[in-house]
Design a protein around this motif. Sequence first.
Motif, PDB file in Angstrom:
ATOM      1  N   ALA A  43      -7.506  -1.081  -8.871  1.00 14.16           N
ATOM      2  CA  ALA A  43      -6.682  -0.038  -8.237  1.00 14.16           C
ATOM      3  C   ALA A  43      -5.736   0.583  -9.267  1.00 14.16           C
ATOM      4  CB  ALA A  43      -5.897  -0.610  -7.062  1.00 14.16           C
ATOM      5  N   LEU A  44      -5.085  -0.243 -10.055  1.00 18.59           N
ATOM      6  CA  LEU A  44      -4.172   0.267 -11.082  1.00 18.59           C
ATOM      7  C   LEU A  44      -4.941   1.058 -12.143  1.00 18.59           C
ATOM      8  CD1 LEU A  44      -1.347   0.439 -12.295  1.00 18.59           C
ATOM      9  CD2 LEU A  44      -1.795  -1.765 -13.415  1.00 18.59           C
ATOM     10  N   SER A  45      -6.082   0.541 -12.565  1.00 16.18           N
ATOM     11  CA  SER A  45      -6.885   1.249 -13.565  1.00 16.18           C
ATOM     12  C   SER A  45      -7.327   2.613 -13.063  1.00 16.18           C
ATOM     13  CB  SER A  45      -8.117   0.418 -13.940  1.00 16.18           C
ATOM     14  OG  SER A  45      -7.732  -0.756 -14.592  1.00 16.18           O
ATOM     15  N   ARG A  46      -7.690   2.698 -11.792  1.00 19.43           N
ATOM     16  CA  ARG A  46      -8.140   3.971 -11.202  1.00 19.43           C
ATOM     17  C   ARG A  46      -7.010   5.007 -11.230  1.00 19.43           C
ATOM     18  NH1 ARG A  46     -12.301   4.549  -7.630  1.00 19.43           N
ATOM     19  NH2 ARG A  46     -12.479   6.679  -6.952  1.00 19.43           N
ATOM     20  N   ILE A  47      -5.809   4.580 -10.864  1.00 21.67           N
ATOM     21  CA  ILE A  47      -4.659   5.484 -10.858  1.00 21.67           C
ATOM     22  C   ILE A  47      -4.337   5.930 -12.283  1.00 21.67           C
ATOM     23  CG2 ILE A  47      -2.184   5.674 -10.379  1.00 21.67           C
ATOM     24  CD1 ILE A  47      -2.719   3.605  -8.063  1.00 21.67           C
ATOM     25  N   GLU A  48      -4.323   4.983 -13.222  1.00 14.45           N
ATOM     26  CA  GLU A  48      -4.023   5.327 -14.610  1.00 14.45           C
ATOM     27  C   GLU A  48      -5.058   6.308 -15.169  1.00 14.45           C
ATOM     28  OE1 GLU A  48      -1.613   1.346 -16.061  1.00 14.45           O
ATOM     29  OE2 GLU A  48      -3.808   1.333 -16.182  1.00 14.45           O
ATOM     30  N   LEU A  49      -6.325   6.133 -14.810  1.00 12.61           N
ATOM     31  CA  LEU A  49      -7.367   7.063 -15.250  1.00 12.61           C
ATOM     32  C   LEU A  49      -7.145   8.447 -14.641  1.00 12.61           C
ATOM     33  CD1 LEU A  49     -10.006   7.733 -16.709  1.00 12.61           C
ATOM     34  CD2 LEU A  49     -11.222   6.878 -14.677  1.00 12.61           C
ATOM     35  N   ASP A  50      -6.847   8.501 -13.334  1.00 12.95           N
ATOM     36  CA  ASP A  50      -6.561   9.783 -12.680  1.00 12.95           C
ATOM     37  C   ASP A  50      -5.418  10.509 -13.382  1.00 12.95           C
ATOM     38  OD1 ASP A  50      -8.504   9.336 -10.754  1.00 12.95           O
ATOM     39  OD2 ASP A  50      -7.071   8.849  -9.154  1.00 12.95           O
ATOM     40  N   VAL A  51      -4.352   9.789 -13.682  1.00 16.69           N
ATOM     41  CA  VAL A  51      -3.178  10.389 -14.315  1.00 16.69           C
ATOM     42  C   VAL A  51      -3.517  10.872 -15.722  1.00 16.69           C
ATOM     43  CG1 VAL A  51      -0.848   9.891 -15.180  1.00 16.69           C
ATOM     44  CG2 VAL A  51      -1.518   9.150 -12.892  1.00 16.69           C
ATOM     45  N   THR A 103       7.443   4.877 -13.452  1.00 14.49           N
ATOM     46  CA  THR A 103       7.023   4.473 -12.105  1.00 14.49           C
ATOM     47  C   THR A 103       7.000   2.948 -12.008  1.00 14.49           C
ATOM     48  OG1 THR A 103       4.647   4.378 -12.577  1.00 14.49           O
ATOM     49  CG2 THR A 103       5.558   6.527 -11.911  1.00 14.49           C
ATOM     50  N   ARG A 104       6.894   2.461 -10.809  1.00 17.76           N
ATOM     51  CA  ARG A 104       6.813   1.020 -10.559  1.00 17.76           C
ATOM     52  C   ARG A 104       5.420   0.656 -10.031  1.00 17.76           C
ATOM     53  NH1 ARG A 104      11.492   1.013  -6.616  1.00 17.76           N
ATOM     54  NH2 ARG A 104      10.332  -0.725  -5.785  1.00 17.76           N
ATOM     55  N   LEU A 105       4.395   1.347 -10.511  1.00 17.81           N
ATOM     56  CA  LEU A 105       3.025   1.117 -10.049  1.00 17.81           C
ATOM     57  C   LEU A 105       2.601  -0.344 -10.159  1.00 17.81           C
ATOM     58  CD1 LEU A 105       1.065   4.223 -11.281  1.00 17.81           C
ATOM     59  CD2 LEU A 105       1.056   3.292  -8.972  1.00 17.81           C
ATOM     60  N   LYS A 106       2.962  -1.003 -11.243  1.00 17.48           N
ATOM     61  CA  LYS A 106       2.521  -2.382 -11.467  1.00 17.48           C
ATOM     62  C   LYS A 106       3.118  -3.364 -10.467  1.00 17.48           C
ATOM     63  CE  LYS A 106       1.273  -1.716 -16.238  1.00 17.48           C
ATOM     64  NZ  LYS A 106       1.484  -2.077 -17.634  1.00 17.48           N
ATOM     65  N   GLU A 107       4.146  -2.961  -9.753  1.00 19.09           N
ATOM     66  CA  GLU A 107       4.696  -3.823  -8.696  1.00 19.09           C
ATOM     67  C   GLU A 107       3.810  -3.813  -7.461  1.00 19.09           C
ATOM     68  OE1 GLU A 107       8.806  -3.162  -7.677  1.00 19.09           O
ATOM     69  OE2 GLU A 107       9.291  -2.714  -9.776  1.00 19.09           O
ATOM     70  N   TYR A 112       0.838  -1.204   0.000  1.00 20.88           N
ATOM     71  CA  TYR A 112       0.000   0.000   0.000  1.00 20.88           C
ATOM     72  C   TYR A 112       0.876   1.258   0.000  1.00 20.88           C
ATOM     73  CZ  TYR A 112      -3.815   3.142   1.287  1.00 20.88           C
ATOM     74  OH  TYR A 112      -4.743   4.151   1.302  1.00 20.88           O
ATOM     75  N   GLU A 113       1.891   1.274   0.848  1.00 17.64           N
ATOM     76  CA  GLU A 113       2.817   2.417   0.881  1.00 17.64           C
ATOM     77  C   GLU A 113       3.545   2.563  -0.457  1.00 17.64           C
ATOM     78  OE1 GLU A 113       3.134   4.695   3.125  1.00 17.64           O
ATOM     79  OE2 GLU A 113       2.176   3.824   4.892  1.00 17.64           O
ATOM     80  N   GLY A 114       3.947   1.428  -1.047  1.00 11.51           N
ATOM     81  CA  GLY A 114       4.606   1.471  -2.353  1.00 11.51           C
ATOM     82  C   GLY A 114       3.690   2.015  -3.432  1.00 11.51           C
ATOM     83  N   MET A 115       2.413   1.588  -3.395  1.00 16.27           N
ATOM     84  CA  MET A 115       1.449   2.107  -4.361  1.00 16.27           C
ATOM     85  C   MET A 115       1.339   3.618  -4.235  1.00 16.27           C
ATOM     86  SD  MET A 115      -2.677   1.511  -4.694  1.00 16.27           S
ATOM     87  CE  MET A 115      -3.022   2.638  -3.328  1.00 16.27           C
ATOM     88  N   TRP A 116       1.244   4.118  -2.997  1.00  9.95           N
ATOM     89  CA  TRP A 116       1.119   5.563  -2.794  1.00  9.95           C
ATOM     90  C   TRP A 116       2.368   6.314  -3.232  1.00  9.95           C
ATOM     91  CZ3 TRP A 116      -2.500   8.864  -2.717  1.00  9.95           C
ATOM     92  CH2 TRP A 116      -3.773   8.481  -2.338  1.00  9.95           C
ATOM     93  N   ARG A 117       3.521   5.769  -2.934  1.00  6.67           N
ATOM     94  CA  ARG A 117       4.777   6.419  -3.330  1.00  6.67           C
ATOM     95  C   ARG A 117       4.836   6.555  -4.858  1.00  6.67           C
ATOM     96  NH1 ARG A 117       7.795   3.066  -1.019  1.00  6.67           N
ATOM     97  NH2 ARG A 117       8.156   1.749  -2.819  1.00  6.67           N
ATOM     98  N   GLU A 118       4.525   5.462  -5.567  1.00 12.55           N
ATOM     99  CA  GLU A 118       4.579   5.478  -7.020  1.00 12.55           C
ATOM    100  C   GLU A 118       3.436   6.304  -7.619  1.00 12.55           C
ATOM    101  OE1 GLU A 118       7.245   4.260  -8.708  1.00 12.55           O
ATOM    102  OE2 GLU A 118       8.012   3.926  -6.691  1.00 12.55           O
ATOM    103  N   GLN A 119       2.271   6.268  -6.973  1.00  8.18           N
ATOM    104  CA  GLN A 119       1.142   7.077  -7.417  1.00  8.18           C
ATOM    105  C   GLN A 119       1.484   8.562  -7.323  1.00  8.18           C
ATOM    106  OE1 GLN A 119      -2.429   6.138  -5.254  1.00  8.18           O
ATOM    107  NE2 GLN A 119      -3.658   7.630  -6.322  1.00  8.18           N
ATOM    108  N   MET A 120       2.091   8.967  -6.235  1.00  6.99           N
ATOM    109  CA  MET A 120       2.471  10.374  -6.069  1.00  6.99           C
ATOM    110  C   MET A 120       3.512  10.775  -7.113  1.00  6.99           C
ATOM    111  SD  MET A 120       0.466  11.593  -3.874  1.00  6.99           S
ATOM    112  CE  MET A 120       1.227  13.192  -3.847  1.00  6.99           C
ATOM    113  N   ALA A 121       4.438   9.874  -7.419  1.00 10.66           N
ATOM    114  CA  ALA A 121       5.430  10.168  -8.461  1.00 10.66           C
ATOM    115  C   ALA A 121       4.730  10.381  -9.808  1.00 10.66           C
ATOM    116  CB  ALA A 121       6.446   9.028  -8.557  1.00 10.66           C
TER     117      ALA A 121
END
Length: 131
Positions: free
Chosen positions: A34-42, A24-28, A5-14
């Motif tokens: 969750a990944l689709s939501r972040i990609e849509l936001d970006v 980024t390393r989001l897929k890790e 979860y912390e890794g997701m947030w770190r990469e999401q913020m990047a």
Amino acid sequence: MLAAYEGMWREQMAAYRKASVKGTRLKEYAALNALSRIELDVRQMKEAGTVATGDLGHDPAVAALDLEAKGGPTARITDCLNLADWAEERDGKPLPLPSSQPTRYRATAEAQRWDGRWRITEYTPEGSRTC
């Protein structure tokens, strides 16, 4: 799972800081919805010409853990997001938060363990539920 979860947030913020998931390393750390939501936001940030500045505070905790779940271990994480130091800008100019947006609100996440690694598979911000 909290490390994922912390890794997701770190990469999401990047990704939010440059409006791109490249590099980024989001897929890790994130998968499925969750990944689709972040990609849509970006993607929406990029289209709007905005980037994130400042920091997003949060305080995650494991709310449920099922190591015997069919399909592999699962966990539910609750979080209290804090927007006090968060900002978004366009062309170097800060954008105000919507007036209806609380600066502290709840979020939940679901995690699954695949191939020996936890990944966040669902992420749901609950902007109307303050904390």
